[in-house]
Scaffold this active site. Structure first.
Site, PDB file in Angstrom:
ATOM      1  N   LYS A   1      28.994  68.235  69.809  1.00 51.69           N
ATOM      2  CA  LYS A   1      28.078  67.165  70.203  1.00 51.69           C
ATOM      3  C   LYS A   1      27.807  67.182  71.706  1.00 51.69           C
ATOM      4  O   LYS A   1      26.705  66.845  72.145  1.00 51.69           O
ATOM      5  CB  LYS A   1      28.644  65.811  69.768  1.00 51.69           C
TER       6      LYS A   1
ATOM      7  N   LYS B   1      25.940  73.176  57.796  1.00 50.62           N
ATOM      8  CA  LYS B   1      26.067  72.021  56.914  1.00 50.62           C
ATOM      9  C   LYS B   1      24.813  71.149  56.984  1.00 50.62           C
ATOM     10  O   LYS B   1      24.238  70.953  58.055  1.00 50.62           O
ATOM     11  CB  LYS B   1      27.295  71.204  57.335  1.00 50.62           C
TER      12      LYS B   1
ATOM     13  N   LYS C   1      21.712  64.969  58.798  1.00 53.05           N
ATOM     14  CA  LYS C   1      20.512  64.219  59.139  1.00 53.05           C
ATOM     15  C   LYS C   1      20.124  64.391  60.603  1.00 53.05           C
ATOM     16  O   LYS C   1      19.003  64.079  60.986  1.00 53.05           O
ATOM     17  CB  LYS C   1      20.692  62.736  58.805  1.00 53.05           C
TER      18      LYS C   1
END
Length: 340
Positions: free
Chosen positions: A114, A196, A199
């Site tokens: 992230k 994976k 969203k």
């Protein structure tokens, strides 16, 4: 009568849940309530490690709870609540921060990922959120934590923190174990089948959301990336795209991989892709319709929030009170319910 084992899991309210979330987690959650004492939380506190539009965050919390109920997670059988409605999560997280090593947090894979994607907002919350996640789990003395294969690291960190705390203060926390379903544990992106389904990657067209329209779902599957062969065979290493579609079809229909291979023997990808799309459409149709009905009754949802938070707080505050006593805090300021 023997007490049921406890399960705790959370889902972020950052947009609509994906097909991957449903097949890998939510589909299994509903089936667990008969065997386990289940706590399911919408983790809005985790969500703000990235900047959110306040109105969108409020809306998606309603949507997420409605989707969970539509998936069969009965608020009468499960404790369903919003994380920030139970202050003990933040309170225990601070205590656990003081028993979590900097090196442990710096090794967390998701922090690295992230941070790389959002280098303008590498905040302290993003770094320490695994400790908040540990608090989420340990507050309820969870035996099992349903997670994807890529989330095992977080359960391992939670165990390490609990072992360290217990080693100092005695038997305070139960050590949780990851609960990973054998099938549907990791659904991959339709456009990048080595990644994976998420969203956060919706822009590339490889992500299916649970409330997507049928025509959009079918279009996405017809465009799914496969390979240059035409053989429908489950081989994740050499054929990740078609293997992902086989896995999705298997979870939707209950068919074994070998049966699917035999069913489509001699047929091509052009035959298989729309069949998978239609199976997903039919799987999600009743959930989408029920979610819309639930969202129309805001008062009902708010009552679910309230009752869930009350039930969760009673359990969470018992653990927090024990922790506060162990470390030397004066605990008389905790809510009265915790002192029953």
């Amino acid at each position: 009568m023997e007490n049921k084992k406890i399960i705790l899991s959370g889902i972020q309210p950052t947009g609509i849940a994906t097909l991957g979330s449903y097949l890998g987690a939510l589909k299994n959650w509903a089936a667990l309530s008969d065997e386990y004492d289940c706590y399911y939380t919408v983790v809005d506190m985790h969500a703000i490690t990235a900047r959110q539009v306040p109105a969108d965050l409020r809306r998606t919390q309603y949507e997420q709870v409605a989707i969970l109920i539509a998936c069969g997670i009965d608020p009468g059988k499960n404790t369903l609540f919003i994380q920030s409605h139970v202050p003990a999560h933040a309170q225990l997280a601070w205590v656990l921060n003081c028993y979590t090593m900097f090196g442990e947090l710096s090794r967390m894979t998701q922090f690295k990922d992230k941070s790389a994607k959002n280098d303008e907002n590498i905040n302290a919350g993003l770094f320490t959120y695994p400790t908040l996640q540990a608090a989420d789990i340990l507050l309820y003395q969870a035996d099992l934590v349903p997670v994807g294969a890529d989330q095992k690291q977080h359960v391992e960190l939670t165990r390490n923190i609990a072992v360290r705390f217990n080693g100092i203060y005695g038997d305070v926390f139960k050590l949780p174990e990851p609960y990973i379903p054998e099938v549907g544990g990791k659904i991959m992106d339709l456009q990048t089948p080595t990644r994976k389904m998420s969203k956060s990657e919706i822009a590339d067209g490889g992500c299916i959301l649970m409330l997507d329209k049928p025509e959009d779902i079918l279009r996405s599957f017809k465009r799914a990336v496969t390979d240059s062969e035409t053989c429908i065979r489950f081989d994740p290493d050499n054929k990740p795209g078609i293997s992902n579609l086989i896995q999705i079809y298997s979870v939707c229909t209950g068919k074994e991989y070998t049966d699917i291979e035999n069913e489509f023997s001699g047929k091509g990808y052009g035959d298989f892709k729309p069949v998978v799309g239609e199976a997903v459409i039919e799987l999600l149709r009743p959930i989408r319709e029920e979610t819309r009905k639930i969202l129309a009754d805001k008062a009902y949802l708010e009552n679910v929030f309230k009752e869930g938070a009350e039930k969760a707080s009673y359990t969470a505050n018992k653990t927090l009170r024990k922790v506060y006593k162990k470390i030397g805090f004066i605990d008389s300021f905790l809510p009265a319910k915790a002192q029953r």
